[in-house]
Design a protein around this motif. Structure first.
Motif: not given
Ligand SMILES: Cc1ncc(C[n+]2csc(CCOP(=O)(O)OP(=O)(O)O)c2C)c(N)n1
Length: 850
Positions: A105, A133, A135, A198, A200, A235-238, A266, A268, A398, A413
């Motif tokens: 990340s 972010q 992580h 933390a 998300m 994050g885009d996943g976030e 990224n 992913q 990523k 990841h």
């Molecule tokens: C509420 C919640 N669900 C799940 C997680 C576990 N988790 C940590 S990072 C992550 C993936 C993050 O993806 P993205 O937001 O796209 O960020 P990237 O790492 O790709 O920059 C997950 C599922 C978390 N931290 N919080």
């Protein structure tokens, strides 16, 4: 898309439009488009322009400002951050695989962070609030190391907070060495992290309400926040989290141009692509534009500029627009040759664009989020935006630079270990000044003090007000008025009938009038003010609205008129508990964030508190908030009629799980007044890091006068309310609204020839916590005043009173009458009979025991 049935006609229109742009300029061109659009709407063509723009940078090359820094040096420094962050995670996991951590990340976000750190993010109480972010934390630690804020020892205790303490105690490492928390946790690192991200989705929603609260403080002349800005790197996943999206329209409606988000696209998330078969950047663009944000797409790096310039026919833009993210990820993972063949090989015109380039050069083509010059341009444009919040959609890879080990890989990841070859390749890729030995030994690297890179780093931060993140907690002390000034009516209630909710609202009204504390009070509701009888406050202090009131309210002549005002004090968040608690967090942490203590009172349907937004309350607790949460209409049987979704028998159990939350269930107005007073003193005078959860009910009953000698006992968890009668002794513990049942049972048992002791238990949780930590506890002294078997009656689940069982004298039996199970719609008496918590049940329970 429809086929073009008349190519020539289309071409004529295109040319006509191109000549308007060329001859009359972009304003005129936009005007013409608006005219045509309105004509199309008038003709009911059912046409709407797509919110998606081409897959290219929003900021054109000629709009790009000159990069004001030393690009080479900044890139060098970023490489060092990348290395130290990576080494920290890999080291921890070499030690033991159970520690976890993330590399990919931050690898993708490093340049986004670095441009912020070097050029934009101002530190200090007049500076910016940056939500980072979670992580990507290793990168933030790596920077703190180069800035001299953390030592090499600290880094070696990444994710080992306890081991660090032990090592210091044993003298193995210098005093002051500390473990580094996995993610941004102000509770764990109180002078470092400001905002917990933390979980998300919670960072995004909190960041919006922080920006809005700054407007509130400024508009109410409580604190000038006009120079401060909120940044969020997410994050885009976030963005899939409902909370992330929950307040986008609010941010736009409120015109929060003090808010900038950077979404690191990224492409992913943890398991795989965010939108393998689609395109997350397009989706987010549509969403944010629709919500009213300015969207800045930061897609390609500078080395693409030439390609686009030569792409006269638009084939490159078209091909990019047709590539789904899953494919784009594969391109990130593969080498230049693959990309030449598979992407540029799609069309002869595309192949021609890269004809003179080597495979290595194709491989080195950067995405926008890895190009500091382009990032700078996007950030600079964002902060100049007026009247709306901005999101920067930054396209990255990523695991950038992790090569075979991770770049664009499906599993990147969770990759926290790198093979030796991968480590060496990483060193080479970023030109790190490390020997093989240093690489394989995962040595941290810091240039010598006084060296140009370190001096540059420090100069940049000095320019921006110092290091970041940095949490300060000093704040002025405010004198709390005597309790009589706002709670006298409750202390001398003398049998007057009212509910604890009514009592609270009256006390709040009085507090709001206090010249010192009054302006600091922040009443917060989520569309339930009328439910709790707070409508009188609308007129008294007004509802905050950044634009005042642009209409004459229907009830304008009424004393309870709905009054919105720019200096209004109530935060009416509408039906958004997530929004209301985020506002509460902003107010409750204002003492730290702004050095300006505020006292938020968020009053809500208790069932929609901990159960609904418990994770936000946990994130609040992480920030050492100071304020009150008021769980109104509480109790499984007291909120009659409302049925099982509303009737709350559990929130006190949830509250007990939050270590710095002090939870109370007062039965009487006087107790409540004492709790509010005590809380205010702890928060504003003693500056303790506590927050209170106090339940209130809507049952009207006679409120006795309160003996202030019992105030301390109320705070500690309970007091002996009365003892009467002769005969075999028994003890009743009661709390909240079922106290009325206990009072009836008390009389009945006395009549039946028993000696009865009745306690008001204001907090089982406080009693149990104290008993667990000290032998000489309040509970022990309390029960020494009574005799006989103990029966506890509660409108809560059994586990709430059960908290004290382990600490009771061995010779006293303990029976709990509680309300486990779902509630249902009926009257209070019917519900209490069903659950067995009415006066009859209490008498029966006592009689069954002896
Ligand atoms: C509420 C919640 N669900 C799940 C997680 C576990 N988790 C940590 S990072 C992550 C993936 C993050 O993806 P993205 O937001 O796209 O960020 P990237 O790492 O790709 O920059 C997950 C599922 C978390 N931290 N919080």
């Amino acid at each position: 898309m429809q086929n073009d049935i008349d190519l020539q006609e289309t071409q004529e229109w295109r040319e006509a439009f191109a000549s308007v742009v060329a001859q009359a300029g972009p304003d005129r061109a936009r005007f013409i488009l608006d005219e045509l659009s309105s004509q199309a709407n008038g003709l009911r063509l059912g046409w709407r322009p797509s919110a998606v723009t081409p897959y290219v940078n929003t900021i054109s090359v000629d709009e790009q400002p000159v990069f004001p820094g030393d690009l080479d040096l900044e890139q060098q420094l970023a490489s060092l951050m990348r290395w130290n962050a990576l080494a920290m995670v890999v080291r921890a996991n070499r030690l033991t695989g159970e520690l976890g951590g993330h590399i990919a990340s931050y690898a993708s976000a490093a340049d986004l962070f670095e441009v912020g750190f070097n050029h934009f993010w101002r530190a200090g109480r007049q500076g910016d609030l940056v939500f980072m972010q979670a992580h990507s934390a290793p990168g933030v630690y790596a920077r703190a190391y180069l800035e001299g804020r953390l030592t090499e020892h600290d880094l070696s205790f990444y994710r080992r907070e306890l081991a660090a303490q032990k090592a210091v105690a044993l003298g193995e490492v210098p005093a002051g060495t500390r473990g580094l928390s996995s993610y941004p946790h102000p509770y764990s690192m109180p002078d470092f992290w400001q905002f917990p991200t933390a979980s998300m989705g919670l960072g995004p929603v909190q960041s919006i309400y922080q920006a809005r609260f700054m407007r509130y403080l400024t508009d109410r002349a409580q604190h000038d926040c006009s120079g401060r800005r909120v940044w969020g790197i997410f994050g885009d996943g976030e963005m899939d989290e409902p909370e992330s999206m929950s307040a986008l329209t609010m941010a736009a409606r409120e015109g929060l141009d003090n808010l900038t988000w950077v979404v690191n696209c990224n492409l992913q998330r943890l398991d795989g692509p965010v939108r393998g078969n689609g395109r997350i950047i397009d989706e987010l663009e549509t969403l944010f534009v629709g919500a009213g944000w300015r969207v800045i797409k930061l897609i390609w790096g500078s080395d693409w500029d030439g390609l686009f310039a030569r792409d006269h026919a638009g084939v490159l833009t078209q091909a990019l627009g047709q590539t789904v993210d899953g494919q784009m990820q594969t391109f990130a993972a593969k080498d230049g040759r693959y990309n030449r063949e598979t992407f540029f090989g799609q069309h002869p015109a595309l192949a021609a664009l890269v004809q003179g380039m080597t495979d290595e050069q194709i491989d080195g083509l950067k995405r926008g989020g890895h190009d500091m010059v382009k990032i700078y341009a996007a950030y600079a444009a964002a902060i100049q935006t007026k009247g709306q919040p901005t999101v920067i959609l930054a396209h990255t890879k990523k695991g950038y630079g992790m090569g075979q080990a991770g770049q664009g890989r499906m599993t990147t990841h969770s990759n926290k270990k790198l093979e030796n070859d991968d480590l060496l390749a990483f060193r080479d890729r970023f030109g790190l000044p490390l020997s093989d030995e240093q690489v394989l030994g995962l040595s941290f690297y810091k240039p010598a003090d006084g060296s140009r890179p370190l001096e540059y780093l420090r100069e940049r931060r000095q320019q921006l007000g110092g290091s970041l993140p940095q949490r300060q907690t000093d704040a002025p002390v405010f004198q709390v008025p005597e309790i009589a000034a706002h709670g006298q009516f409750a202390l001398a209630a003398d049998g007057k009938e009212m509910s604890t909710t009514m009592a609270f609202v009256r006390q709040l009204g009085a507090l709001l009038k206090d010249p010192v504390i009054g302006p600091k009070v922040v009443p917060i509701v989520a569309d339930e003010a009328r439910t709790f009888g707070m409508a009188n406050l609308f007129k008294q202090v007004g509802i905050y609205s950044s634009v005042g009131q642009r209409y004459s309210p229907e009830d304008i002549g009424s004393v309870l008129s709905y009054r919105e005002a720019k200096d209004g004090q109530i935060l009416e968040e509408g039906i958004s508990e997530a929004g209301a608690i985020s506002s509460w967090i902003a107010a409750a942490t204002s003492y730290a964030v702004h050095g300006q203590p505020m006292v938020p009172f968020y009053i809500f349907y208790s069932m929609f508190g901990f159960q609904r937004i418990g994770d936000l309350i946990w994130a609040a607790a992480d920030q050492n908030p100071r304020g009150f949460l008021l769980g109104a209409t509480s109790g499984r049987t007291t909120l009659a009629g409302e049925g099982l979704q509303h009737q709350d028998g559990t929130s006190l159990l949830w509250a007990a799980t939050v270590p710095n939350c002090r939870s109370y269930d007062p039965a009487f107005a006087g107790e409540l007044a004492v709790l509010v007073q005590h809380g205010l003193q702890e928060m504003l005078e003693q500056q303790k890091d506590v927050f209170y959860y106090v339940t209130m009910t809507n049952a009207n009953y006679a409120q006795p006068s309160f003996d202030l000698n019992q105030a301390e006992a109320v705070v500690q968890g309970g007091y002996l309310l009365k003892a009467e009668g002769q005969g075999a002794p028994c003890t009743i513990l009661a709390s909240g609204a079922v106290m009325t049942e206990a009072l009836q049972a008390f009389d009945e048992l006395v009549r039946k020839g028993r000696r009865v002791y009745l306690y008001s238990i204001t907090s089982y949780c406080e009693l149990a916590r104290q008993a667990a930590s000290q032998a000489d506890c309040h509970l022990q002294g309390l029960l020494a005043q009574s005799q006989g078997p103990i029966v506890a009656v509660s409108d809560w689940v059994r586990a709430v009173p059960e908290q004290i069982r382990a600490y009771l004298p061995a010779d006293r039996s303990f029976t709990v009458l509680a309300t486990d199970g779902f509630g249902c719609s009926d009257t209070r008496s019917a519900l209490r009979e069903k659950f067995g918590v009415d006066a009859n049940a209490i008498v029966g329970a006592v009689e069954r025991i002896v």
